[in-house]
Motif scaffolding. Structure first.
Motif, PDB file in Angstrom:
ATOM      1  N   GLY A 196       0.818  -1.201   0.000  1.00 48.94           N
ATOM      2  CA  GLY A 196       0.000   0.000   0.000  1.00 48.94           C
ATOM      3  C   GLY A 196       0.851   1.249   0.000  1.00 48.94           C
ATOM      4  N   TRP A 197       0.277   2.302  -0.531  1.00 51.17           N
ATOM      5  CA  TRP A 197       0.865   3.636  -0.420  1.00 51.17           C
ATOM      6  C   TRP A 197      -0.028   4.447   0.523  1.00 51.17           C
ATOM      7  CZ3 TRP A 197       5.471   5.405  -2.033  1.00 51.17           C
ATOM      8  CH2 TRP A 197       6.146   4.707  -3.044  1.00 51.17           C
ATOM      9  N   PHE A 198       0.620   5.118   1.444  1.00 48.97           N
ATOM     10  CA  PHE A 198      -0.062   6.001   2.383  1.00 48.97           C
ATOM     11  C   PHE A 198       0.588   7.377   2.303  1.00 48.97           C
ATOM     12  CE2 PHE A 198      -2.600   3.049   5.027  1.00 48.97           C
ATOM     13  CZ  PHE A 198      -2.129   1.848   4.550  1.00 48.97           C
ATOM     14  N   ARG A 199      -0.095   8.360   2.841  1.00 46.03           N
ATOM     15  CA  ARG A 199       0.496   9.679   2.912  1.00 46.03           C
ATOM     16  C   ARG A 199       0.112  10.351   4.210  1.00 46.03           C
ATOM     17  NH1 ARG A 199      -3.001  12.714  -1.872  1.00 46.03           N
ATOM     18  NH2 ARG A 199      -4.991  12.858  -0.732  1.00 46.03           N
ATOM     19  N   GLN A 200       0.973  11.253   4.636  1.00 44.30           N
ATOM     20  CA  GLN A 200       0.712  11.971   5.879  1.00 44.30           C
ATOM     21  C   GLN A 200       1.139  13.420   5.711  1.00 44.30           C
ATOM     22  OE1 GLN A 200       2.512  10.225   9.378  1.00 44.30           O
ATOM     23  NE2 GLN A 200       1.020  11.210  10.698  1.00 44.30           N
ATOM     24  N   ALA A 201       0.160  14.301   5.848  1.00 41.58           N
ATOM     25  CA  ALA A 201       0.419  15.732   5.814  1.00 41.58           C
ATOM     26  C   ALA A 201       0.606  16.217   7.253  1.00 41.58           C
ATOM     27  CB  ALA A 201      -0.738  16.453   5.140  1.00 41.58           C
ATOM     28  N   PRO A 202       1.274  17.349   7.435  1.00 43.62           N
ATOM     29  CA  PRO A 202       1.522  17.867   8.789  1.00 43.62           C
ATOM     30  C   PRO A 202       0.224  18.048   9.569  1.00 43.62           C
ATOM     31  CG  PRO A 202       2.862  19.039   7.211  1.00 43.62           C
ATOM     32  CD  PRO A 202       1.948  18.170   6.411  1.00 43.62           C
ATOM     33  N   GLY A 203       0.203  17.512  10.784  1.00 40.13           N
ATOM     34  CA  GLY A 203      -0.957  17.665  11.643  1.00 40.13           C
ATOM     35  C   GLY A 203      -2.098  16.722  11.352  1.00 40.13           C
ATOM     36  N   LEU A 204      -1.934  15.865  10.356  1.00 35.06           N
ATOM     37  CA  LEU A 204      -3.008  14.942   9.977  1.00 35.06           C
ATOM     38  C   LEU A 204      -2.562  13.505  10.184  1.00 35.06           C
ATOM     39  CD1 LEU A 204      -4.321  16.607   6.695  1.00 35.06           C
ATOM     40  CD2 LEU A 204      -5.179  16.883   9.031  1.00 35.06           C
ATOM     41  N   GLU A 205      -3.531  12.609  10.224  1.00 33.68           N
ATOM     42  CA  GLU A 205      -3.221  11.201  10.355  1.00 33.68           C
ATOM     43  C   GLU A 205      -2.761  10.635   9.020  1.00 33.68           C
ATOM     44  OE1 GLU A 205      -6.316   9.993  13.962  1.00 33.68           O
ATOM     45  OE2 GLU A 205      -6.506   9.083  11.977  1.00 33.68           O
ATOM     46  N   ARG A 206      -2.030   9.543   9.126  1.00 34.86           N
ATOM     47  CA  ARG A 206      -1.601   8.853   7.907  1.00 34.86           C
ATOM     48  C   ARG A 206      -2.834   8.247   7.239  1.00 34.86           C
ATOM     49  NH1 ARG A 206       3.886   5.462   8.341  1.00 34.86           N
ATOM     50  NH2 ARG A 206       4.367   7.478   9.298  1.00 34.86           N
ATOM     51  N   GLU A 207      -2.950   8.459   5.931  1.00 34.25           N
ATOM     52  CA  GLU A 207      -4.136   7.980   5.223  1.00 34.25           C
ATOM     53  C   GLU A 207      -3.762   7.097   4.047  1.00 34.25           C
ATOM     54  OE1 GLU A 207      -6.480  11.003   3.362  1.00 34.25           O
ATOM     55  OE2 GLU A 207      -4.778  11.901   2.305  1.00 34.25           O
ATOM     56  N   PHE A 208      -4.634   6.151   3.792  1.00 32.69           N
ATOM     57  CA  PHE A 208      -4.472   5.234   2.672  1.00 32.69           C
ATOM     58  C   PHE A 208      -4.643   5.985   1.365  1.00 32.69           C
ATOM     59  CE2 PHE A 208      -4.723   1.245   0.447  1.00 32.69           C
ATOM     60  CZ  PHE A 208      -5.671   1.434  -0.546  1.00 32.69           C
ATOM     61  N   VAL A 209      -3.788   5.677   0.409  1.00 33.91           N
ATOM     62  CA  VAL A 209      -3.860   6.295  -0.915  1.00 33.91           C
ATOM     63  C   VAL A 209      -4.213   5.244  -1.977  1.00 33.91           C
ATOM     64  CG1 VAL A 209      -2.549   7.467  -2.715  1.00 33.91           C
ATOM     65  CG2 VAL A 209      -2.232   8.113  -0.321  1.00 33.91           C
ATOM     66  N   ALA A 210      -3.440   4.166  -2.003  1.00 29.02           N
ATOM     67  CA  ALA A 210      -3.649   3.117  -3.003  1.00 29.02           C
ATOM     68  C   ALA A 210      -2.999   1.832  -2.518  1.00 29.02           C
ATOM     69  CB  ALA A 210      -3.060   3.525  -4.357  1.00 29.02           C
ATOM     70  N   GLY A 211      -3.496   0.708  -3.045  1.00 34.02           N
ATOM     71  CA  GLY A 211      -2.925  -0.575  -2.660  1.00 34.02           C
ATOM     72  C   GLY A 211      -3.038  -1.575  -3.787  1.00 34.02           C
ATOM     73  N   ILE A 212      -2.192  -2.605  -3.728  1.00 35.78           N
ATOM     74  CA  ILE A 212      -2.186  -3.618  -4.766  1.00 35.78           C
ATOM     75  C   ILE A 212      -1.909  -4.977  -4.161  1.00 35.78           C
ATOM     76  CG2 ILE A 212       0.272  -3.246  -5.285  1.00 35.78           C
ATOM     77  CD1 ILE A 212      -0.472  -3.733  -8.271  1.00 35.78           C
ATOM     78  N   ARG A 213      -2.627  -5.968  -4.627  1.00 36.74           N
ATOM     79  CA  ARG A 213      -2.361  -7.346  -4.239  1.00 36.74           C
ATOM     80  C   ARG A 213      -1.248  -7.867  -5.125  1.00 36.74           C
ATOM     81  NH1 ARG A 213      -7.918 -10.670  -3.777  1.00 36.74           N
ATOM     82  NH2 ARG A 213      -6.404 -12.223  -3.113  1.00 36.74           N
ATOM     83  N   TRP A 214      -0.204  -8.426  -4.490  1.00 36.92           N
ATOM     84  CA  TRP A 214       0.922  -8.870  -5.299  1.00 36.92           C
ATOM     85  C   TRP A 214       0.513 -10.002  -6.226  1.00 36.92           C
ATOM     86  CZ3 TRP A 214       5.140  -6.033  -5.501  1.00 36.92           C
ATOM     87  CH2 TRP A 214       6.213  -6.535  -6.236  1.00 36.92           C
ATOM     88  N   SER A 215      -0.262 -10.926  -5.713  1.00 35.66           N
ATOM     89  CA  SER A 215      -0.741 -12.025  -6.537  1.00 35.66           C
ATOM     90  C   SER A 215      -2.084 -11.641  -7.117  1.00 35.66           C
ATOM     91  CB  SER A 215      -0.868 -13.294  -5.697  1.00 35.66           C
ATOM     92  OG  SER A 215      -1.385 -14.356  -6.459  1.00 35.66           O
ATOM     93  N   GLY A 216      -2.130 -11.468  -8.401  1.00 32.04           N
ATOM     94  CA  GLY A 216      -3.375 -11.084  -9.050  1.00 32.04           C
ATOM     95  C   GLY A 216      -3.381  -9.643  -9.506  1.00 32.04           C
TER      96      GLY A 216
END
Length: 123
Positions: free
Chosen positions: A34-54
């Protein structure tokens, strides 16, 4: 498992960047990244994800249609192509890997993290 994220930088609104995440160490095909991102003062949030198999992919609503996650298995690398970037996309971006093929949107579900790469979008 070690993750190395790279590719961040400074870009104007409307521009593009491609992030890379290289995994090393002992892994299997039964993982999700998965890719996550975190801006100053904010919680880390999900951006995108991929299943390796499939290769199934998942996106946050805020980036759907602008970001594309992909992988090159032979290189143990996951990419995040980011197009039409907006100032609100500014954050430190992290890649993460979890055992098991399910892509979770919760950061707590991931076992390994890269060091983060800064993305700054100017208006």
């Amino acid at each position: 498992v070690q993750l190395q994220a790279s590719g961040g930088g400074l870009v104007q609104a409307g521009g593009s960047l491609r992030l890379s995440c290289v995994a090393s160490g002992r892994t299997t095909n039964d993982v999700a990244v998965g890719w996550f991102r975190q801006a100053p003062g904010l919680e880390r949030e999900f951006v995108a994800g991929i299943r390796w198999s499939g290769g199934n992919t998942y996106y946050a609503d805020s980036v759907k249609g602008r970001y594309t996650i992909s992988k090159v298995s032979a290189k143990n690398t996951v990419y995040l192509q980011m197009n039409n970037l907006k100032p609100e996309d500014t954050a430190v971006y992290y890649c993460a890997l979890r055992w098991g093929s399910t892509v979770h949107r919760s950061a707590e579900r991931y076992n390994f993290w890269g060091q983060g790469t800064q993305v700054t979008v100017s208006s």
